[in-house]
Design a protein around this motif. Structure first.
Motif, PDB file in Angstrom:
ATOM      1  N   PRO A 226      -5.503   1.092  -2.337  1.00 41.50           N
ATOM      2  CA  PRO A 226      -5.097  -0.284  -2.024  1.00 41.50           C
ATOM      3  C   PRO A 226      -5.558  -0.651  -0.615  1.00 41.50           C
ATOM      4  CG  PRO A 226      -3.221   1.187  -1.760  1.00 41.50           C
ATOM      5  CD  PRO A 226      -4.372   2.033  -2.212  1.00 41.50           C
TER       6      PRO A 226
ATOM      7  N   ASN B 132      -6.593  -7.519   0.171  1.00 44.29           N
ATOM      8  CA  ASN B 132      -5.707  -7.097  -0.909  1.00 44.29           C
ATOM      9  C   ASN B 132      -6.431  -6.711  -2.195  1.00 44.29           C
ATOM     10  OD1 ASN B 132      -3.679  -7.601   0.863  1.00 44.29           O
ATOM     11  ND2 ASN B 132      -3.048  -9.527  -0.060  1.00 44.29           N
TER      12      ASN B 132
ATOM     13  N   ARG C 135      -2.218  -4.868   2.469  1.00 39.63           N
ATOM     14  CA  ARG C 135      -2.624  -3.530   2.035  1.00 39.63           C
ATOM     15  C   ARG C 135      -3.164  -2.727   3.210  1.00 39.63           C
ATOM     16  NH1 ARG C 135      -4.635  -3.514  -4.212  1.00 39.63           N
ATOM     17  NH2 ARG C 135      -3.175  -5.076  -4.987  1.00 39.63           N
TER      18      ARG C 135
ATOM     19  N   SER D 186       0.840  -1.211   0.000  1.00 38.03           N
ATOM     20  CA  SER D 186       0.000   0.000   0.000  1.00 38.03           C
ATOM     21  C   SER D 186       0.867   1.249   0.000  1.00 38.03           C
ATOM     22  CB  SER D 186      -0.938   0.006   1.216  1.00 38.03           C
ATOM     23  OG  SER D 186      -0.200   0.034   2.422  1.00 38.03           O
TER      24      SER D 186
END
Length: 559
Positions: free
Chosen positions: A420, A529, A426, A394
């Protein structure tokens, strides 16, 4: 023994091979520059007939070596004719006779620490300040049937976007002269604003507006000044008349005094040229919890023109040709009429998440193509008003733009933010700073392109909203009334085949207690994710229509 001889032979061969490599490296010639183009100084030298005096100024101020080295700059280069006119206007015999400190400031005022082409020349300030720390403003002038760019209302651009090895050059016909006075000093020197200046002094704001804070993060102010004529038109022919009307405590320095409130309501934090003012619908003043509303009406910048209870309240025009006056600590504008603070009802804020300064100052990308904002580490913050959890997957927030992809074809301005989101690698949270929202009670709608099922709680100023949002959930079928009753709406105008992806979800109701910018935070509950596509967020007063306006990709509101 044979084994020892073999090892020795191998060792000798390795040494010889290494020697050849080193020898080869010594003969290799490497260039340290990245282009064969001339740099800024090289260009001036190639065109010395036009720029010998500017080159002389650079030499005398020890800037020639600096501008002949690698870098990324924008130089507004005045011609010899422009410099001769400046020397004559300042009664200076020659470049050599000029005050060296004046010349140093002058050079810095003609340079930006970034490459800015005419694509960024709009009616207002350039996106980055000069090396002298003040901003330049640009515009367009029309003369003899032709148009040309102007800079600071002092010079015309003769030739633009000249690419050199270390940036861009714009040739100009006059010298740009930086402001030498504060906002307070400029207004005091103008007899047309004597009443307003007396009010500044009586309320104590003259001192604030006469200060140049060395911290540029705190320095800038914007003042909307009223001329003696504007005040006289409203019955205030003198400062005494203005004080009699507004000073209800008898002490204008008292923050509760109405004259003090009047002055605070005419001062904005930060530097806001007209081009900045029209980019937002409201601006916070120094009067706590009070804002001015602004809009562009037929190319006129108008303050406080609003509809209350179905009645139009006419606003006050900001006089263009007497506004955008840059000072050492900000900018001031002229109001064409008198106005005073008034009670503000809550007003809808249709917040475009992509309208943040860091992308808007990149004209090659904003409303043109994708751009990635990359966090280098946890402390790095590439976007001032957007923060998120820093993780391995991220590090990048993407500004996405497309007029053809199903991801962007119906988005407001055809752009959105790609977030993200999701565990494990993330971000599990994103936090945004909102535009100014007037105090009141609002319904909050998250507008997104439904793609990936990440479920988020939403918090406003830390308060948990009543309903989470699933960023992968499509809008259900039903009429507008049916959808609104269960917390859905269609925020875009189009009903095309892909329009069902574009969803607006009600996440709850919130009491906004103060008129200012606030924090909105997304916190993931589930989902892994994923890339999620956010377009807008709407804050709409609870007693107003929640379904309209809808929006077209070009920004048009449809009622």
């Amino acid at each position: 023994m044979k084994q020892k001889n073999a090892l020795l032979a191998i060792s000798i061969l390795i040494s010889l091979f290494a020697g050849l490599i080193v020898s080869g490296c010594k003969k290799q010639q490497f260039r340290e520059d990245t282009t064969t183009d001339v740099n800024i100084v090289g260009y001036l030298e190639k065109n010395i007939d036009s720029f010998s005096l500017f080159k002389q100024i650079l030499d005398r101020t020890d800037n020639s070596a600096f501008l002949n080295a690698y870098g990324s700059y924008t130089c507004f280069a005045p011609t010899n004719g422009g410099i001769k006119a400046w020397l004559a206007a300042t009664n200076t015999a020659s470049v050599d006779a000029a005050d060296i400190n004046v010349l140093k400031e002058l050079v810095k005022f003609h340079l930006l620490s970034d490459t800015v082409s005419t694509a960024a020349f709009k009616d207002g300030r350039l996106p980055v300040p000069t090396m002298q720390s003040q901003f330049l403003i640009t515009g367009v002038s029309f003369k003899d049937g032709s148009s040309s760019y102007t800079v600071n209302r002092q010079a015309a651009v003769l030739r633009s976007n000249i690419k050199v090895g270390n940036g861009i050059i714009h040739e100009i016909d006059h010298v740009l002269v930086p402001s030498s006075k504060t906002i307070a000093q400029q207004l005091e020197a103008n007899p047309n604003f004597s009443i307003f200046v007396e009010a500044m002094k009586a309320t104590g704001y003259y001192t604030l507006l006469n200060t140049v804070d060395p911290d540029t993060a705190k320095r800038w102010m914007t003042v909307i000044a009223e001329s003696n004529q504007a005040l006289a038109d409203s019955g205030f022919a003198s400062f005494a008349a203005l004080k009699t009307k507004y000073s209800n405590t008898g002490d204008p320095a008292n923050t509760a005094d109405s004259l003090h409130i009047y002055m605070a309501y005419h001062i904005l934090r930060d530097i806001k040229f007209l081009g900045d003012i029209i980019n937002a619908s409201t601006h916070q003043t120094l009067q706590p919890q009070e804002v001015i509303s602004t809009q562009l009406i037929n190319q006129d910048v108008v303050v406080n023109e609003d509809i209350f209870d179905g009645i139009l309240e006419k606003g006050v025009l900001l006089t263009r040709n007497i506004s955008d006056n840059a000072a050492t600590n900000g900018v001031w504008h002229q109001a064409a009429a008198h106005y005073m603070t008034k009670f503000r009802k809550p007003a809808a804020v249709f917040w475009d998440l992509c309208s943040f300064p860091e992308i808007m100052k990149l004209p090659a990308y904003y409303k043109k193509q994708n751009y990635n904002f990359v966090r280098q580490n946890e402390l790095d913050k590439p976007i001032k008003d957007i923060d998120w959890e820093f993780k391995s997957a991220s590090t990048t927030l993407t500004y996405f733009y497309s007029t053809s992809s199903s991801l962007g074809i119906y988005q407001y301005n055809n752009d959105c933010l790609v977030l993200p989101l999701g565990a494990p690698s993330r971000a599990t949270w994103f936090e945004f700073t909102t535009p100014v929202i007037i105090k009141g009670r609002y319904k909050v709608w998250i507008c997104y392109n439904a793609r990936n099922a990440v479920v988020c709680n939403v918090r406003v100023n830390g308060d948990l909203m009543q309903r989470p949002v699933n960023l992968g959930e499509f809008r259900p079928a039903g009429s507008d009334a049916e959808l609104e009753s269960i917390g859905w709406k269609r925020y875009i105008e189009s009903t095309g085949s892909n329009s069902g992806y574009y969803v607006s979800r009600l996440v709850g109701t919130i009491d906004i207690k103060t008129t200012e910018r606030h924090k909105l935070r997304l916190e993931t509950i589930s989902g892994t994710n994923a890339s999620n596509y956010l377009d807008m967020i709407h804050f709409i007063p609870v007693d107003q229509n929640q379904l309209v306006p809808r929006f077209r990709p070009d920004g048009t509101k449809v009622y």
